[in-house]
Design a protein around this motif. Structure first.
Motif, mmCIF file in Angstrom:
data_model
loop_
_atom_site.group_PDB
_atom_site.id
_atom_site.type_symbol
_atom_site.label_atom_id
_atom_site.label_comp_id
_atom_site.label_asym_id
_atom_site.label_seq_id
_atom_site.Cartn_x
_atom_site.Cartn_y
_atom_site.Cartn_z
ATOM 1 N N SER A 268 0.669 -1.150 -0.036
ATOM 2 C CA SER A 268 -0.055 0.040 -0.073
ATOM 3 C C SER A 268 0.655 1.245 0.060
ATOM 4 C CB SER A 268 -1.005 -0.015 1.226
ATOM 5 O OG SER A 268 -0.080 -0.036 2.377
ATOM 6 N N ALA A 269 2.115 1.198 -0.254
ATOM 7 C CA ALA A 269 3.156 2.291 -0.249
ATOM 8 C C ALA A 269 2.721 3.396 -1.368
ATOM 9 C CB ALA A 269 4.401 1.915 -0.517
ATOM 10 N N VAL A 270 2.459 4.521 -0.871
ATOM 11 C CA VAL A 270 1.948 5.478 -1.976
ATOM 12 C C VAL A 270 3.357 6.240 -2.563
ATOM 13 C CG1 VAL A 270 0.815 7.629 -1.989
ATOM 14 C CG2 VAL A 270 0.047 5.961 -0.507
ATOM 15 N N GLU A 271 3.318 6.452 -3.810
ATOM 16 C CA GLU A 271 4.421 6.901 -4.574
ATOM 17 C C GLU A 271 3.937 8.358 -4.743
ATOM 18 O OE1 GLU A 271 8.020 6.305 -6.756
ATOM 19 O OE2 GLU A 271 6.976 5.062 -5.423
ATOM 20 N N ALA A 272 5.150 9.069 -4.263
ATOM 21 C CA ALA A 272 4.982 10.612 -4.457
ATOM 22 C C ALA A 272 4.956 10.978 -6.031
ATOM 23 C CB ALA A 272 6.529 11.154 -3.951
ATOM 24 N N SER A 273 4.093 12.008 -5.958
ATOM 25 C CA SER A 273 3.947 12.676 -7.475
ATOM 26 C C SER A 273 5.074 13.138 -8.056
ATOM 27 C CB SER A 273 2.857 13.818 -7.508
ATOM 28 O OG SER A 273 3.653 14.894 -6.932
ATOM 29 N N PHE A 274 5.368 13.269 -9.513
ATOM 30 C CA PHE A 274 6.530 13.695 -10.092
ATOM 31 C C PHE A 274 7.037 15.081 -9.708
ATOM 32 C CE2 PHE A 274 8.793 15.607 -13.792
ATOM 33 C CZ PHE A 274 9.477 14.626 -13.986
ATOM 34 N N ILE A 275 5.944 16.202 -9.368
ATOM 35 C CA ILE A 275 6.314 17.249 -9.090
ATOM 36 C C ILE A 275 6.723 17.487 -7.714
ATOM 37 C CG2 ILE A 275 5.416 19.625 -8.566
ATOM 38 C CD1 ILE A 275 5.501 19.088 -11.291
ATOM 39 N N ALA A 276 6.147 16.595 -6.707
ATOM 40 C CA ALA A 276 6.703 16.356 -5.227
ATOM 41 C C ALA A 276 8.210 15.781 -5.280
ATOM 42 C CB ALA A 276 5.692 15.446 -4.695
ATOM 43 N N LYS A 277 8.521 15.086 -6.243
ATOM 44 C CA LYS A 277 9.876 14.486 -6.317
ATOM 45 C C LYS A 277 10.780 15.373 -6.845
ATOM 46 C CE LYS A 277 8.918 9.479 -6.878
ATOM 47 N NZ LYS A 277 9.064 8.576 -7.701
ATOM 48 N N ILE A 278 10.493 16.366 -7.687
ATOM 49 C CA ILE A 278 11.396 17.465 -8.021
ATOM 50 C C ILE A 278 11.552 18.556 -6.844
ATOM 51 C CG2 ILE A 278 11.336 19.681 -9.522
ATOM 52 C CD1 ILE A 278 9.996 18.105 -11.787
ATOM 53 N N LYS A 279 10.487 18.512 -6.184
ATOM 54 C CA LYS A 279 10.602 19.616 -5.064
ATOM 55 C C LYS A 279 11.736 18.955 -3.964
ATOM 56 C CE LYS A 279 7.214 22.005 -3.389
ATOM 57 N NZ LYS A 279 6.064 22.129 -2.753
ATOM 58 N N GLN A 280 11.203 17.562 -3.746
ATOM 59 C CA GLN A 280 12.001 17.081 -2.727
ATOM 60 C C GLN A 280 13.663 16.938 -3.052
ATOM 61 O OE1 GLN A 280 11.774 12.726 -2.433
ATOM 62 N NE2 GLN A 280 12.809 12.695 -0.837
ATOM 63 N N ASN A 281 13.959 16.872 -4.457
ATOM 64 C CA ASN A 281 15.511 16.612 -4.817
ATOM 65 C C ASN A 281 16.170 17.874 -5.166
ATOM 66 O OD1 ASN A 281 16.185 13.539 -5.720
ATOM 67 N ND2 ASN A 281 13.844 13.773 -6.080
ATOM 68 N N PHE A 282 15.285 19.218 -5.616
ATOM 69 C CA PHE A 282 16.125 20.122 -5.991
ATOM 70 C C PHE A 282 15.675 21.337 -5.304
ATOM 71 C CE2 PHE A 282 15.537 17.427 -9.911
ATOM 72 C CZ PHE A 282 16.906 16.931 -10.058
ATOM 73 N N THR A 462 18.616 12.040 -0.682
ATOM 74 C CA THR A 462 17.024 11.942 -0.946
ATOM 75 C C THR A 462 16.680 10.274 -1.155
ATOM 76 O OG1 THR A 462 17.307 12.277 -3.354
ATOM 77 C CG2 THR A 462 16.739 14.191 -1.928
ATOM 78 N N TYR A 463 17.789 9.686 -1.332
ATOM 79 C CA TYR A 463 17.762 8.151 -1.686
ATOM 80 C C TYR A 463 16.727 8.045 -2.894
ATOM 81 C CZ TYR A 463 19.592 8.003 2.977
ATOM 82 O OH TYR A 463 20.241 8.186 4.047
ATOM 83 N N GLU A 464 16.603 9.079 -3.699
ATOM 84 C CA GLU A 464 15.827 8.934 -5.108
ATOM 85 C C GLU A 464 17.014 9.111 -6.401
ATOM 86 O OE1 GLU A 464 13.470 9.010 -8.045
ATOM 87 O OE2 GLU A 464 12.786 8.803 -6.028
ATOM 88 N N ALA A 465 17.030 8.023 -6.939
ATOM 89 C CA ALA A 465 18.178 8.028 -8.112
ATOM 90 C C ALA A 465 17.799 8.488 -9.453
ATOM 91 C CB ALA A 465 18.422 6.226 -8.310
ATOM 92 N N PHE A 466 16.305 8.412 -9.695
ATOM 93 C CA PHE A 466 15.979 8.744 -11.001
ATOM 94 C C PHE A 466 16.371 10.174 -11.536
ATOM 95 C CE2 PHE A 466 12.587 10.049 -14.236
ATOM 96 C CZ PHE A 466 12.899 9.070 -15.052
#
Length: 499
Positions: A268-282, A462-466
């Motif tokens: 049931s893990a919820v994947e963050a949105s693309f915009i949320a990931k951009i904010k998190q990473n940059f 962020t432990y986000e590679a993409f």
């Protein structure tokens, strides 16, 4: 160019939306007993790597995948490329903090002690560090530092404070670390912080020495200390007999354990949105600054290296052509041939490491200068052959015409041959510059912040590679496209001048 970039962005959006599917043939790991036959991820050079290597024996049949960072191994596990990750407990906890699909098994894989490393011939410093560490352990400073980073009830409540009246008259202690090992060492804004960093700063205060932190790849730390590029290494480094053969260990300052990260049953893990990931990473914590700082160093290194490389290549190319055409300069020609053979026959990364750790072993010079010299020497070998080919492509009649007009060989080469040769090799020279820009991505091996390493730092936080990888790739692509357009315009202007 705009159409290409829009196409790339469209592909990125599609890939991000699609995600990565797991490997249906993966093995479920629920305990140490399940490791035989499994695909195990580890960080290169760590004790997890050492322990996991035993499972590569034929009787176990396991496969060990070695990554430069724990975060890379965790990302591979998340995507189903491996079955489990063996890592130190606290970095493992930090790496899956936002990964609901991953869990840490309760069963510890191994126990270990962390210690600092000092060069074999630096017993005086080792004694000083051990003395300061013993005092810090006795007065509770080490326990307070550890509690400030570990434990929900104590985290952030006991930050290390420099004692009043501390002076730094005993110089600077250069410390090698790998700032991708949270909570022991990690980036917080532009600063490297963590348990290890606070401990070494406390030791520096005891010794009345300033602390200078050098961030580099984990497997380069022992080499940096052994070659005296750094005075001490601290990076959650486990005391092992193998490492003790080439380095001295301080007294241990913390006991940790190796754990196994595996895929859990949380669907049931919820994947963050693309915009949320951009904010998190940059956007969060101004992480875009890492990319900007790395880009600046990449451009400085590439530009300076290509200018110096063209100069080296030009001289070597002229020597080679002069020998081929006139039979002159035999000794210089032999030296140039040896230079070309060695440089073109060895990887650029090995050359960079040799220049940093061997050639400049006892000289404290700027890492940017070291990188410029290394890449210029490497590029010069290829530019030399490009220039030689360009000069040899000019018809011999041009040389004969110049000599018949009373020009010397040198004048003929400067005023007639070289201008034509440069026009012929301009596309090849531009391609060499493009290649050089991309080769600078190996600068992280000597702890230098370049564009690629900027992306790596974001990934370690962020432990986000993409997204960090894609952002770095797009920037390289933009640089290459701009250079291609500029060189194309230059070629057109040269062709117009011929009419």
């Amino acid at each position: 160019m705009k159409k290409k970039l829009f196409s790339v962005l469209a592909i990125i959006m599609m890939l991000s939306a699609a995600g990565c599917s797991s490997d249906n043939n993966s093995k479920v790991v629920e305990s140490i007993d399940d490791l035989p036959g499994a695909s195990i991820g580890v960080q290169l050079g760590t004790t997890g790597d050492i322990y996991a290597s035993d499972y590569e024996a034929p009787e176990y049949g396991s496969t060990v995948e070695r990554f430069n960072k724990v975060t890379d191994a965790v990302q591979a596990l998340k995507q189903g490329k491996i079955d489990c990750v063996i890592a130190d407990e606290q970095p493992a906890i930090a790496s899956i903090e936002n990964e609901a699909s991953l869990v840490i098994l309760d069963e510890p894989f191994a126990l270990e002690d962390y210690a600092m490393v000092v060069a074999k011939d630096n017993d005086a410093l080792l004694e000083d560090i051990n003395g300061a560490l013993a005092e810090l352990q006795a007065d509770g400073t080490v326990d307070s530092i550890i509690a400030n980073y570990i434990g929900d009830a104590t985290k952030g409540k006991s930050p290390y404070v420099i004692p009043e009246g501390t002076t730094y008259e005993n110089g600077t202690l250069v410390v090698a670390t790998n700032a991708a090992f949270k909570p022991y060492e990690f980036y917080e804004g532009n600063d490297i912080v963590g348990i290890d960093i606070d401990i070494i700063r406390a030791i520096g205060d005891k010794l009345h020495m300033n602390i200078e932190i050098e961030d580099m790849e984990f497997d380069a730390i022992i080499n940096a200390v052994s070659s005296h590029k750094a005075d001490v290494g601290i990076a959650g480094m486990t005391m092992t007999e193998e490492r003790a053969k080439s380095i001295n260990f301080s007294s241990p300052y913390v006991t940790s354990k190796q754990v196994m990260i595996v895929k859990g049953n949380n669907s049931s893990a919820v994947e963050a949105s693309f915009i949320a990931k951009i904010k998190q990473n940059f956007v969060e914590n101004d992480r875009w600054i890492y990319i900007l700082s790395g880009l600046k160093n990449t451009l400085i290194i590439a530009l300076c290296a290509v200018i110096l490389g063209v100069f080296i290549g030009f001289l070597v190319g002229v020597v080679r052509v002069t020998h081929d055409k006139a039979g002159k300069l035999p000794i210089l020609n032999t030296i140039c041939k040896a230079y070309l053979t060695i440089i073109r026959g060895t990887p650029a990364m090995i050359q960079l490491l040799i220049i940093y750790y061997v050639v400049f072993q006892s000289v404290n010079v700027s890492k940017i200068l070291v990188a410029v010299i290394a890449f210029a020497i490497n590029s010069g070998a290829y530019v030399a052959e490009i220039m030689r080919g360009g000069i040899m492509s000019v018809d011999n009649g041009q040389t004969e015409a110049g000599r018949s007009l009373g020009l010397s060989y040198r004048q003929t080469m400067i005023y007639i041959i070289l201008p034509q040769a440069i026009k012929n090799v301009l596309p090849a020279l531009a391609n060499e510059f493009i290649t050089l820009i991309k080769e600078t991505s190996i600068c992280g091996y000597i702890g230098l912040m370049d564009l690629t390493r900027g992306g790596d730092i974001i990934r370690s936080q962020t432990y986000e590679a993409f997204l960090p990888l894609i952002a770095v790739a797009i920037i390289y692509l933009i640089i290459v496209e701009i250079l291609t357009v500029l060189v194309g315009k230059w070629e057109k202007s040269l062709r117009k001048s011929e009419r």
